[in-house]
Design an enzyme around this catalytic site. Sequence first.
Site, PDB file in Angstrom:
ATOM      1  N   GLU A 160     -89.195  -1.065  88.497  1.00  0.00           N
ATOM      2  CA  GLU A 160     -88.709  -0.380  89.692  1.00  0.00           C
ATOM      3  C   GLU A 160     -89.502   0.914  89.813  1.00  0.00           C
ATOM      4  OE1 GLU A 160     -86.884  -1.752  91.787  1.00  0.00           O
ATOM      5  OE2 GLU A 160     -85.979  -3.400  90.661  1.00  0.00           O
ATOM      6  N   CYS A 172     -86.544   7.966  94.771  1.00  0.00           N
ATOM      7  CA  CYS A 172     -87.692   7.056  94.884  1.00  0.00           C
ATOM      8  C   CYS A 172     -87.783   6.408  96.256  1.00  0.00           C
ATOM      9  CB  CYS A 172     -87.633   5.985  93.793  1.00  0.00           C
ATOM     10  SG  CYS A 172     -86.162   4.932  93.846  1.00  0.00           S
TER      11      CYS A 172
END
Length: 447
Positions: free
Chosen positions: A207, A241
């Site tokens: 991720e 993010c």
Amino acid sequence: MEDKIFKALKDNFISGAMRPVRRRKELLKKLKQCIKAHEADIIAAEKADFNKCAFDVYATEIGVVYGEINGALKHLDRWAKPIKTRVSMSNFPARCAVTPEGYGVVLIISPWNYPFQLALAPLVGAIAAGNCAVLKPASATAETARIIRLVLSEVFAENEVYCEISSRGAANVLEFPFDMFFFTGSGSTGRKVMRAAAEHLAPVVLELGGKSPCIADRDCDIESAARRIAWAKFVNAGQTCVAPDYMYVHADIYDRFIAALKREIEAQYYENGSLSADFAQVITQEKADEVKAKLSRCEILFGGSVSGRTVEPTVISADEDNPFMDEEIFAPVLPVIRYTDNEEITERIRQRPRPLALYYFGKSDRLFTDRISYGGGCVGDAVMHVAEHNAPFGGVGASGMGRYHGRYSFETFSHLKTVLYKSRMEIKLKYGPHTDKKLAALRRVIK
């Protein structure tokens, strides 16, 4: 990490202790109870680490983990049930079942920007699937890592889940033959994790991040877009993010949008003209200094002040060559680029590495949602797709691989084991000698 710890985890998994669904649910219930008992400690730890306020800790971290646990407890019996499949003519008569089972001992490495959520949310999936786990929280948020270890030590035995927070123990964690690797963080570290997984031929989930674009088209609802973007970009001081990393704003609405964005930033993050004391800090002084140096070369439309580790919510006028357009910003700075042609900016986005997220405000969403590859995103909002437990979250290409959240977490941490149960009735066609007559019969069956 010591060899004996890994061996204890491996032995425990092999023993079948994590196989009963009842046991997994007991652990998840206990985990939720323990988190509730330590809510104040978690909030205080994140305040100490980077001044994150109580509301944001609960909304974006503790609450997300509760959602993952609640979903697993509600659906785990169904998720873990063997799936009956149809049997083809080549195996008639028989029955076939696919059973999800844990991989074994999994490694979860989590980042500092959402230090509690991004450590515990994947762990919930790992436990739900029946794995043992080693969790390596981020050392940059040391107080939160300490609380995570405390919580896990009160819930799990050391041979069920082990939390490694010492720098000495973390140095060699990638050397162990884990059965699966799950990493959230930067692309450079993700490559190291992928190399380690390759050494053991183990599955890996990465991720990562990237420069996630946000587009405000000429026909968008300006006030709504400004409100939602101001929150999505500057919550957690831009250290998300999936935050909008940069913006394209159509020239026809540019001035009105910038004015609305300024009003929303002031309304959400300022009190009596001063930045709220609850506004989060960037993670290090080095990062703050880097942002300050870049801002000195930019046209600032709003904000721009840097004091210690506190960077004021900042909007800058930018073009493709702006110093903040080189890499993911991970700070409360939003570059805004004026544009006139949707086709042109679609192509610009496609020329960049595939982003983790994309956000569009307007009425021509299909141009962006259908023609650009990205991990996930929103039309008419930003960031909130991450909060949807019923949908997968993950990147593509440079922004990562694999997926999790809700049932997708369970599936990610599960191996699907197929077992064919064959009847004693014998079909002799497959056995030799192989004659022309048998070949003709085979052609009639399989064609």
